[in-house]
Design a protein around this motif. Sequence first.
Motif, PDB file in Angstrom:
ATOM      1  N   ILE A 198       0.831  -1.201   0.000  1.00 21.48           N
ATOM      2  CA  ILE A 198       0.000   0.000   0.000  1.00 21.48           C
ATOM      3  C   ILE A 198       0.870   1.258   0.000  1.00 21.48           C
ATOM      4  O   ILE A 198       0.616   2.204  -0.755  1.00 21.48           O
ATOM      5  N   PHE A 199       1.912   1.274   0.812  1.00 24.43           N
ATOM      6  CA  PHE A 199       2.830   2.419   0.839  1.00 24.43           C
ATOM      7  C   PHE A 199       3.526   2.586  -0.505  1.00 24.43           C
ATOM      8  O   PHE A 199       3.646   3.707  -1.029  1.00 24.43           O
ATOM      9  N   ASP A 200       4.014   1.482  -1.078  1.00 25.74           N
ATOM     10  CA  ASP A 200       4.735   1.555  -2.354  1.00 25.74           C
ATOM     11  C   ASP A 200       3.817   2.005  -3.488  1.00 25.74           C
ATOM     12  O   ASP A 200       4.217   2.810  -4.345  1.00 25.74           O
ATOM     13  N   LEU A 201       2.593   1.486  -3.515  1.00 30.85           N
ATOM     14  CA  LEU A 201       1.654   1.867  -4.569  1.00 30.85           C
ATOM     15  C   LEU A 201       1.294   3.345  -4.484  1.00 30.85           C
ATOM     16  O   LEU A 201       1.151   4.021  -5.517  1.00 30.85           O
ATOM     17  N   TYR A 202       1.171   3.855  -3.261  1.00 29.36           N
ATOM     18  CA  TYR A 202       0.837   5.273  -3.141  1.00 29.36           C
ATOM     19  C   TYR A 202       1.998   6.150  -3.600  1.00 29.36           C
ATOM     20  O   TYR A 202       1.801   7.175  -4.265  1.00 29.36           O
ATOM     21  N   LEU A 203       3.232   5.750  -3.268  1.00 24.21           N
ATOM     22  CA  LEU A 203       4.392   6.516  -3.732  1.00 24.21           C
ATOM     23  C   LEU A 203       4.511   6.459  -5.257  1.00 24.21           C
ATOM     24  O   LEU A 203       4.987   7.398  -5.892  1.00 24.21           O
ATOM     25  N   GLU A 204       4.051   5.359  -5.841  1.00 25.29           N
ATOM     26  CA  GLU A 204       4.142   5.199  -7.295  1.00 25.29           C
ATOM     27  C   GLU A 204       3.059   5.990  -8.024  1.00 25.29           C
ATOM     28  O   GLU A 204       3.330   6.616  -9.055  1.00 25.29           O
ATOM     29  N   HIS A 205       1.840   5.997  -7.487  1.00 26.32           N
ATOM     30  CA  HIS A 205       0.712   6.592  -8.212  1.00 26.32           C
ATOM     31  C   HIS A 205       0.174   7.884  -7.587  1.00 26.32           C
ATOM     32  O   HIS A 205      -0.482   8.672  -8.277  1.00 26.32           O
ATOM     33  N   SER A 242      -9.873   3.242   4.507  1.00 30.82           N
ATOM     34  CA  SER A 242      -8.978   2.304   5.194  1.00 30.82           C
ATOM     35  C   SER A 242      -7.542   2.478   4.737  1.00 30.82           C
ATOM     36  O   SER A 242      -6.598   2.434   5.541  1.00 30.82           O
ATOM     37  N   ILE A 243      -7.351   2.693   3.442  1.00 30.84           N
ATOM     38  CA  ILE A 243      -6.006   2.887   2.895  1.00 30.84           C
ATOM     39  C   ILE A 243      -5.385   4.154   3.464  1.00 30.84           C
ATOM     40  O   ILE A 243      -4.213   4.172   3.860  1.00 30.84           O
ATOM     41  N   SER A 244      -6.158   5.227   3.548  1.00 29.33           N
ATOM     42  CA  SER A 244      -5.666   6.486   4.093  1.00 29.33           C
ATOM     43  C   SER A 244      -5.239   6.335   5.548  1.00 29.33           C
ATOM     44  O   SER A 244      -4.203   6.860   5.969  1.00 29.33           O
ATOM     45  N   ARG A 245      -6.037   5.601   6.330  1.00 29.20           N
ATOM     46  CA  ARG A 245      -5.692   5.389   7.744  1.00 29.20           C
ATOM     47  C   ARG A 245      -4.401   4.598   7.890  1.00 29.20           C
ATOM     48  O   ARG A 245      -3.578   4.893   8.756  1.00 29.20           O
ATOM     49  N   LYS A 288      12.121   6.512   6.337  1.00 27.47           N
ATOM     50  CA  LYS A 288      12.259   7.278   5.105  1.00 27.47           C
ATOM     51  C   LYS A 288      11.010   7.124   4.236  1.00 27.47           C
ATOM     52  O   LYS A 288      10.467   8.113   3.718  1.00 27.47           O
ATOM     53  N   LYS A 289      10.551   5.887   4.069  1.00 27.15           N
ATOM     54  CA  LYS A 289       9.360   5.639   3.255  1.00 27.15           C
ATOM     55  C   LYS A 289       8.134   6.303   3.883  1.00 27.15           C
ATOM     56  O   LYS A 289       7.321   6.915   3.181  1.00 27.15           O
ATOM     57  N   PHE A 290       8.004   6.210   5.207  1.00 28.51           N
ATOM     58  CA  PHE A 290       6.846   6.792   5.884  1.00 28.51           C
ATOM     59  C   PHE A 290       6.823   8.313   5.698  1.00 28.51           C
ATOM     60  O   PHE A 290       5.764   8.890   5.408  1.00 28.51           O
ATOM     61  N   LYS A 291       7.981   8.954   5.845  1.00 28.21           N
ATOM     62  CA  LYS A 291       8.030  10.411   5.707  1.00 28.21           C
ATOM     63  C   LYS A 291       7.724  10.845   4.278  1.00 28.21           C
ATOM     64  O   LYS A 291       7.072  11.871   4.057  1.00 28.21           O
ATOM     65  N   ARG A 292       8.188  10.081   3.298  1.00 25.54           N
ATOM     66  CA  ARG A 292       7.892  10.405   1.897  1.00 25.54           C
ATOM     67  C   ARG A 292       6.388  10.339   1.632  1.00 25.54           C
ATOM     68  O   ARG A 292       5.828  11.193   0.934  1.00 25.54           O
ATOM     69  N   VAL A 293       5.739   9.342   2.197  1.00 27.41           N
ATOM     70  CA  VAL A 293       4.292   9.206   2.019  1.00 27.41           C
ATOM     71  C   VAL A 293       3.559  10.364   2.683  1.00 27.41           C
ATOM     72  O   VAL A 293       2.614  10.929   2.112  1.00 27.41           O
TER      73      VAL A 293
END
Length: 310
Positions: A198-205, A242-245, A288-293
């Motif tokens: 979910i994190f990776d898909l959001y960073l991608e799209h 749910s994804i946003s949470r 790092k990933k969390f902060k980017r999101v």
Amino acid sequence: MPKQSKTVAFYLRVSTRHQDTPEGSIISQKQRLTEWFEYHNSQAEYDNDKEPYTSYIVYRDVETGTKAAKRPSYKKMLADIRMGKVQTIAAISISRLNRNLREFYELYDITQHKNVDIVSLKENFDTSTAIGRAILKFMLIFYELESEQTSERGKDNRYARAKRGLWVTATITGYKKDPEKPGQLIPIPSEVEVVNMIFDLYLEHGSLGIVRDRLTERGILTPARKMTGTNSGDPHPYVTVSISRILQNKVYIGVQQYQKGKRGIDGLPPGDAYEELPGNWEPIINDKKFKRVQLLLMKNRDMKSNNIRK
């Protein structure tokens, strides 16, 4: 003039944790209420102020919580009271009827409206008398005080546990509670994979809707276990809320957001105010990933557009 006969509701309740104790068992409760029923009728033969009971109806509940919603027989009893089938409620104690003060007041209001008496053997009162009604009102005040004190102790204990790094909130996607160590979280590998996806898909799209669609296309559903609120444990497709949470929950980087619902409210004392406390569980998302999101979520929200698409 013949005395008016009445029907009594015997309300019996045990918790699934205590149903085998001799004193509180269903059989014991019914026996004590039956003895009281017979004694009352024997006294009514010689006391013109007492009205005999002609019959009783037994309502039994075995449940895991105190809420009336989890007690079908309790709800059936209330329905019968409203229909005029019952003129008196009898229980071995008030706690058998209700430990939730608000729900007890609701019961009391119904009985007052329908002229139904409440009898408790343990507390030894009967609302058919003025003294019994007065005793009940005094007891409700003390029960309310006890409830508030218990709530305060529970809140203080919960806050102390959170400061020690223990998890004090509900079940969450990605982790399960350690059955042997209260407050400890254990990562669930299959769910950890979904959270990272979910994190990776959001960073991608950069779109919650696209993340939802990609998960659906891959046949990925919510966990097949009871989570929170109205969630029944039945797997279903992820929705954007749910994804946003998940994307904003700091539990995944080892942080507990205590009193999350009070975020942004100033002037609250410790324990009531929002705090971010370090947890003692294993993070499943790197910082790092969390902060980017979080940065991308903020940009998309502020600019009301998809910055990745731009």
